[in-house]
Scaffold this active site. Structure first.
Site, mmCIF file in Angstrom:
data_model
loop_
_atom_site.group_PDB
_atom_site.id
_atom_site.type_symbol
_atom_site.label_atom_id
_atom_site.label_comp_id
_atom_site.label_asym_id
_atom_site.label_seq_id
_atom_site.Cartn_x
_atom_site.Cartn_y
_atom_site.Cartn_z
ATOM 1 C CE1 TYR A 168 40.787 58.547 20.140
ATOM 2 C CE2 TYR A 168 43.052 58.486 20.932
ATOM 3 C CZ TYR A 168 42.119 58.167 19.973
ATOM 4 O OH TYR A 168 42.483 57.469 18.842
ATOM 5 N NE ARG A 193 43.447 60.657 15.221
ATOM 6 C CZ ARG A 193 43.407 59.662 16.113
ATOM 7 N NH1 ARG A 193 42.248 59.141 16.468
ATOM 8 N NH2 ARG A 193 44.526 59.214 16.636
ATOM 9 N NE ARG A 226 44.026 55.730 22.936
ATOM 10 C CZ ARG A 226 43.330 55.162 21.955
ATOM 11 N NH1 ARG A 226 42.063 54.817 22.127
ATOM 12 N NH2 ARG A 226 43.887 54.926 20.804
ATOM 13 C CG ASN A 265 35.212 53.609 19.687
ATOM 14 O OD1 ASN A 265 35.915 53.174 18.764
ATOM 15 N ND2 ASN A 265 35.480 54.744 20.309
HETATM 16 C C1 DQA Z 1 38.874 55.669 17.778
HETATM 17 C C2 DQA Z 1 39.641 55.990 16.481
HETATM 18 C C3 DQA Z 1 40.538 54.844 16.081
HETATM 19 O O1 DQA Z 1 41.245 55.183 14.898
HETATM 20 C C4 DQA Z 1 41.556 54.559 17.173
HETATM 21 O O2 DQA Z 1 42.341 53.442 16.831
HETATM 22 C C5 DQA Z 1 40.924 54.392 18.514
HETATM 23 C C6 DQA Z 1 39.828 55.275 18.899
HETATM 24 C C7 DQA Z 1 38.032 56.859 18.271
HETATM 25 O O3 DQA Z 1 37.173 56.628 19.109
HETATM 26 O O4 DQA Z 1 38.249 57.994 17.848
HETATM 27 O O5 DQA Z 1 41.373 53.594 19.329
HETATM 28 O O6 DQA Z 1 37.986 54.588 17.529
#
Ligand code: DQA
Length: 143
Positions: A22, A107, A17, A74
């Site tokens: 990420y 973001r 993704r 997370n």
């Molecule tokens: C996240 C940030 C969130 O906004 C997003 O929906 C994710 C990943 C991060 O690790 O940066 O799935 O938690």
């Protein structure tokens, strides 16, 4: 120490993704990195991932019964709207660190709110996968 890492929806898709956000390392890399670190430092670790809200809540409640010493979570997108995950976190008196790989504050507006962070001890944001290792250092007293 007995540590529990909980990853929410879509984190199993790391390396697939939105790589610009990420990174290119996959979920297996994250799991191996945390398992190796825990082993080297003499800690017990369980790493759990689910795309389902209820499964995450069940896992948080399980940490109460199994007497985990620390939780790294997370919650993925649940961070921004899941009062149920927030309530589960608030239910357990275990040190909890919320980790976000990306800098959510840079973001979209909806990512600026975390309904889960107030139920946690602290939050680490925007430091990539290293955020998990730093959270572990805090919980184990290394940092
Ligand atoms: C996240 C940030 C969130 O906004 C997003 O929906 C994710 C990943 C991060 O690790 O940066 O799935 O938690």
């Amino acid at each position: 120490m007995k540590l529990l890492v909980i990853n929410g929806p879509n984190l199993n898709f790391l390396g697939i993704r939105e790589k610009g956000i990420y990174g290119t390392e996959d979920y297996e890399y994250l799991v191996t990195m945390l398992e190796n670190k825990a082993k080297a430092e003499g800690h017990e670790i369980e790493i759990f991932q689910s795309n389902c809200e209820g499964a995450i809540i069940d896992k948080i409640q399980e940490a109460y019964h199994t007497k985990a010493d620390g939780i790294i979570i997370n919650p993925g997108a649940f961070t921004h709207y899941s009062y149920a995950v927030r309530d589960a976190l608030a239910s357990v008196e275990i040190p909890k660190i919320e980790v976000h790989i990306s800098n959510v504050h840079k973001r979209e507006e909806f990512r600026h709110t975390s309904v889960t962070a107030p139920a946690c001890t602290g939050q680490i944001v925007g430091l990539g996968l290293k955020g998990y290792a730093l959270a572990m250092d805090y919980l184990t007293g290394k940092a």
